[in-house]
Design a protein around this motif. Structure first.
Motif, PDB file in Angstrom:
ATOM      1  N   SER A  81       0.842  -1.181   0.000  1.00 27.92           N
ATOM      2  CA  SER A  81       0.000   0.000   0.000  1.00 27.92           C
ATOM      3  C   SER A  81       0.881   1.235   0.000  1.00 27.92           C
ATOM      4  O   SER A  81       1.990   1.215   0.545  1.00 27.92           O
ATOM      5  CB  SER A  81      -0.936   0.003   1.216  1.00 27.92           C
ATOM      6  N   ALA A  82       0.395   2.307  -0.606  1.00 28.56           N
ATOM      7  CA  ALA A  82       1.140   3.557  -0.685  1.00 28.56           C
ATOM      8  C   ALA A  82       0.778   4.450   0.495  1.00 28.56           C
ATOM      9  O   ALA A  82      -0.408   4.626   0.805  1.00 28.56           O
ATOM     10  CB  ALA A  82       0.829   4.273  -1.997  1.00 28.56           C
ATOM     11  N   PHE A  83       1.807   5.000   1.151  1.00 23.33           N
ATOM     12  CA  PHE A  83       1.628   5.914   2.269  1.00 23.33           C
ATOM     13  C   PHE A  83       2.284   7.253   1.931  1.00 23.33           C
ATOM     14  O   PHE A  83       3.333   7.293   1.277  1.00 23.33           O
ATOM     15  CB  PHE A  83       2.245   5.345   3.548  1.00 23.33           C
ATOM     16  N   GLU A  84       1.694   8.319   2.422  1.00 22.97           N
ATOM     17  CA  GLU A  84       2.223   9.647   2.140  1.00 22.97           C
ATOM     18  C   GLU A  84       3.584   9.850   2.795  1.00 22.97           C
ATOM     19  O   GLU A  84       3.800   9.451   3.944  1.00 22.97           O
ATOM     20  CB  GLU A  84       1.263  10.725   2.649  1.00 22.97           C
ATOM     21  N   ALA A  85       4.493  10.461   2.063  1.00 21.50           N
ATOM     22  CA  ALA A  85       5.766  10.879   2.629  1.00 21.50           C
ATOM     23  C   ALA A  85       5.599  12.247   3.297  1.00 21.50           C
ATOM     24  O   ALA A  85       4.652  12.979   3.019  1.00 21.50           O
ATOM     25  CB  ALA A  85       6.835  10.948   1.550  1.00 21.50           C
ATOM     26  N   ASN A  86       6.527  12.563   4.174  1.00 19.30           N
ATOM     27  CA  ASN A  86       6.495  13.857   4.859  1.00 19.30           C
ATOM     28  C   ASN A  86       7.103  14.914   3.943  1.00 19.30           C
ATOM     29  O   ASN A  86       8.170  15.466   4.202  1.00 19.30           O
ATOM     30  CB  ASN A  86       7.267  13.768   6.179  1.00 19.30           C
ATOM     31  N   PRO A 187       4.487  12.805  -3.204  1.00 12.92           N
ATOM     32  CA  PRO A 187       5.577  11.909  -2.778  1.00 12.92           C
ATOM     33  C   PRO A 187       5.031  10.779  -1.905  1.00 12.92           C
ATOM     34  O   PRO A 187       4.238  11.018  -0.982  1.00 12.92           O
ATOM     35  CB  PRO A 187       6.510  12.829  -1.984  1.00 12.92           C
ATOM     36  N   LEU A 188       5.451   9.547  -2.206  1.00 21.92           N
ATOM     37  CA  LEU A 188       4.921   8.363  -1.535  1.00 21.92           C
ATOM     38  C   LEU A 188       6.034   7.402  -1.154  1.00 21.92           C
ATOM     39  O   LEU A 188       7.148   7.456  -1.690  1.00 21.92           O
ATOM     40  CB  LEU A 188       3.931   7.629  -2.453  1.00 21.92           C
ATOM     41  N   TYR A 189       5.698   6.502  -0.240  1.00 23.34           N
ATOM     42  CA  TYR A 189       6.504   5.324   0.053  1.00 23.34           C
ATOM     43  C   TYR A 189       5.596   4.105  -0.045  1.00 23.34           C
ATOM     44  O   TYR A 189       4.420   4.167   0.319  1.00 23.34           O
ATOM     45  CB  TYR A 189       7.128   5.394   1.449  1.00 23.34           C
ATOM     46  N   ASN A 190       6.148   3.008  -0.539  1.00 19.91           N
ATOM     47  CA  ASN A 190       5.392   1.775  -0.700  1.00 19.91           C
ATOM     48  C   ASN A 190       5.708   0.839   0.461  1.00 19.91           C
ATOM     49  O   ASN A 190       6.858   0.464   0.674  1.00 19.91           O
ATOM     50  CB  ASN A 190       5.740   1.094  -2.033  1.00 19.91           C
ATOM     51  N   VAL A 191       4.687   0.458   1.225  1.00 24.20           N
ATOM     52  CA  VAL A 191       4.825  -0.410   2.394  1.00 24.20           C
ATOM     53  C   VAL A 191       4.335  -1.799   2.030  1.00 24.20           C
ATOM     54  O   VAL A 191       3.220  -1.956   1.506  1.00 24.20           O
ATOM     55  CB  VAL A 191       4.030   0.145   3.587  1.00 24.20           C
ATOM     56  N   GLN A 192       5.155  -2.810   2.300  1.00 20.99           N
ATOM     57  CA  GLN A 192       4.804  -4.203   2.055  1.00 20.99           C
ATOM     58  C   GLN A 192       4.670  -4.940   3.381  1.00 20.99           C
ATOM     59  O   GLN A 192       5.528  -4.809   4.262  1.00 20.99           O
ATOM     60  CB  GLN A 192       5.891  -4.883   1.209  1.00 20.99           C
ATOM     61  N   LEU A 193       3.577  -5.710   3.518  1.00 22.34           N
ATOM     62  CA  LEU A 193       3.329  -6.499   4.724  1.00 22.34           C
ATOM     63  C   LEU A 193       3.070  -7.948   4.346  1.00 22.34           C
ATOM     64  O   LEU A 193       2.379  -8.223   3.357  1.00 22.34           O
ATOM     65  CB  LEU A 193       2.124  -5.966   5.501  1.00 22.34           C
ATOM     66  N   THR A 212       4.678   1.670  -6.883  1.00 20.60           N
ATOM     67  CA  THR A 212       3.939   0.449  -7.208  1.00 20.60           C
ATOM     68  C   THR A 212       4.569  -0.746  -6.492  1.00 20.60           C
ATOM     69  O   THR A 212       5.611  -0.635  -5.851  1.00 20.60           O
ATOM     70  CB  THR A 212       3.939   0.199  -8.725  1.00 20.60           C
ATOM     71  N   ASP A 213       3.903  -1.915  -6.633  1.00 22.70           N
ATOM     72  CA  ASP A 213       4.387  -3.143  -6.013  1.00 22.70           C
ATOM     73  C   ASP A 213       5.361  -3.927  -6.898  1.00 22.70           C
ATOM     74  O   ASP A 213       5.797  -5.010  -6.510  1.00 22.70           O
ATOM     75  CB  ASP A 213       3.202  -4.060  -5.677  1.00 22.70           C
TER      76      ASP A 213
END
Length: 438
Positions: A81-86, A187-193, A212-213
Motif C-alpha cells: 500500500s502507498a503511504f504519504e511521505a512527509n 511523494p509516496l513510500y510503498n509499504v509491504q506487509l 507500485t508493487d
C-alpha cells in the motif's frame, strides 16, 4: 528507551520531540524508563540508531511465537500500500530548476560565511544554519534525480519520458512520486506487509521508495525466509505479484503461490477496449512439448521463430519464445478473422520459459479449494494495513528519508506484534477460586 518509544507509539505519539516533552510530564513513562531523562537530541539519535536492532527484535518475537504455537507460519498473505511521505507535493523540481536553485543557494551560503547580509527568495531557507541543511537536501535531490534520469535513459524509446518532466521532491528526495489512494499525485513510500493467515502476527515488512508493487516480492520473500522456524507453504498475493519469474522463485523456495494471472480491474478494462478482445486466446492453441510447436484450432502448426529477453522490475530476465503460423495457412483459414488482425503476417503466440508454472497456477486457481483459501487474503493483510492506519495513525510518515521511514514502520510493527503475542497468551492472572466447603 525502546520501552518508552513503544509506549509512545501505542499512544499515537510519533515524534522524538513529543517523547521528550512527555518524559517531563508523564510519571508512567518515567517509571517505564527507570527514571532516565534523555535530552531532546538523544531521542532523535536513538530513533536513528534503533534501526540496527529492530530487525533482530522482530525476528526473535516471530520465532518465539512459532515456538509457543501462536503462529504456524504455514500460510501467509502479502500486499502493498502507498503511504504519504512527509513532503509537499507543491515542491517538485526538474533538472533546470534544481540547477538554478543550487547555484543561488551556494551564493547565499558563501555570503553567510563572509557574514554578509542575504535577502533570500521565497523558496530559500531564512537563516544560515537552515540554508546549510537545505543545501545538503538539494545535493541529495540531485543524486536522486540523476538516478531517475539514468533509469529513464535505459527505458525503451516508446516508454522514455521527456527529461524535463522528470521531477523530484526537495523536502524528501528519497520518496517516489505517484498517485495515492485519493488519486492525488504526491511523494509516496510503498509499504509491504506479510501477514499470517492463522494469527494476527505480521511476519515480515519492508518499505520501498517506489509507487507500485513491481519487483517487491523477491526482497520481501528473502527477508521472510530468514526467520528461523519459518515453514511457509502457501502465499496469497494479488495479480501485481503474479509473474512468471515470481512463480519460478516461489517454486524454488517450495512455496505455492495463489493469485490471479493477469486479472485485475485495469487489465479487464484494457481487454474491453482492445481491438483483439474477440480473438482466440493462447489457451485455445494446443502445445506439443515433444515437437516444441503450437497447433491452432484448425490444426496448423506454429513454428518457433525466435526469442526475446524481457527484463523484470526486480532485475531478473524472463525469456519469451515466439511461434508463428505461416501466412499461407492464415489467409486461407475460415477462422482468420477470429484468430488474427493481419492474416498476411500470420498468427503469432509467445510462450514464457516458465509456461508450465503459469498453466499450473491457472489450474490451481480454478479449483473451489483455492478460491476458498484466496478469499482469506483480504481478511488478513488488509486488516494489517487497516490497523496501521486507524489504530497506529500511520497515514503519513512523520520523518523523512528511507532509512527513518523504515525505522518508524519497524517500531509500529513491533508494537502490533507485541500486542498480538500478548493477546494470544493464556490468561493466568486469575486463579481458580477454591471450592466451597460442603
Amino acid at each position: 528507551m525502546l520501552r518508552i518509544v513503544l509506549i509512545e507509539l501505542q499512544r499515537g505519539r510519533f515524534r522524538p520531540q513529543q517523547w521528550w516533552h512527555d518524559m517531563q510530564e508523564n510519571e508512567a513513562l518515567k517509571w517505564a524508563g527507570y527514571g532516565i531523562c534523555p535530552s531532546r537530541s538523544a531521542w532523535y539519535d536513538f530513533h536513528d540508531r534503533v534501526a540496527s536492532i529492530l530487525e533482530a527484535c522482530h525476528r526473535k518475537l516471530v520465532e518465539q511465537a512459532i515456538r509457543d504455537g501462536v503462529s504456524t507460519t504455514v500460510q501467509a498473505s502479502l500486499d502493498g500500500s502507498a503511504f504519504e511521505a512527509n513532503a509537499s507535493r507543491h515542491r517538485l523540481v526538474n533538472q533546470d530548476c534544481l540547477t538554478r536553485r543550487k547555484a543561488e543557494l551556494a551564493v547565499a551560503c558563501d555570503a553567510d560565511q563572509a557574514q554578509q547580509a542575504v535577502e533570500p527568495p521565497r523558496w530559500m531557507a531564512k537563516t544560515p544554519d537552515t540554508r546549510v541543511e537545505q543545501r545538503s537536501r538539494y545535493e541529495r535531490a540531485q543524486q536522486r534525480l540523476d538516478e531517475l534520469q539514468a533509469v529513464n535513459t535505459r527505458q525503451e524509446r516508446r516508454r522514455r519520458r521527456d527529461p524535463k518532466k522528470i521531477v523530484v521532491s526537495t523536502s524528501d528526495p528519497d520518496a517516489a512520486l505517484g498517485w495515492d489512494k485519493l488519486h492525488v499525485f504526491r511523494p509516496l513510500y510503498n509499504v509491504q506487509l506479510v501477514c499470517d493467515l492463522n494469527s494476527p502476527l505480521i511476519l515480515a515488512h519492508e518499505v520501498f521508495a517506489q509507487a507500485t508493487d513491481a519487483g517487491t516480492l523477491k526482497p520481501v520473500l528473502r527477508k521472510l525466509l530468514a526467520t528461523s522456524g519459518m515453514r511457509l507453504r502457501d502465499l496469497l498475493v494479488d495479480a501485481g505479484y503474479v509473474t512468471a519469474n515470481h512463480l519460478a522463485l516461489c517454486a524454488r523456495a517450495g512455496i505455492t503461490l495463489y493469485g490471479p494471472w493477469q486479472e485485475n480491474d485495469s487489465s479487464r478494462l484494457k481487454r474491453a477496449k482492445s481491438k483483439d478482445k474477440k480473438l482466440f486466446d493462447k489457451r485455445q492453441f494446443a502445445w506439443h512439448a515433444e515437437e516444441q510447436v503450437y497447433e491452432c484450432p484448425q490444426g496448423h502448426r506454429l513454428s518457433w521463430i525466435g526469442q526475446q529477453k524481457r527484463p523484470q522490475a526486480d532485475g531478473e530476465v524472463n525469456v519469451m519464445h515466439s511461434y508463428r503460423c505461416s501466412p499461407t495457412h492464415c489467409c486461407a483459414c475460415p477462422l482468420s478473422k477470429r484468430c488474427t488482425i493481419n492474416p498476411n503476417r500470420g498468427r503469432s503466440v509467445k510462450r514464457s520459459e516458465h509456461e508450465p508454472l503459469i498453466d499450473a497456477l491457472r489450474a490451481r486457481m480454478a479449483t473451489e479449494e483455492a478460491q476458498s483459501l484466496y478469499r482469506r487474503r483480504k481478511q488478513t493483510v488488509e486488516l494489517g494495513f487497516a490497523d496501521l492506519k486507524q489504530h497506529r495513525s500511520l497515514r503519513r510518515f512523520p520523518r523523512r528519508g528511507l532509512m527513518r521511514v523504515r525505522t518508524h514502520l519497524g517500531l509500529l510493527v513491533l508494537v502490533h506484534n507485541l500486542l498480538a503475542y500478548h493477546a494470544a497468551q493464556p490468561n493466568t492472572n486469575h486463579q481458580q477460586a477454591p471450592a466451597k466447603a460442603a
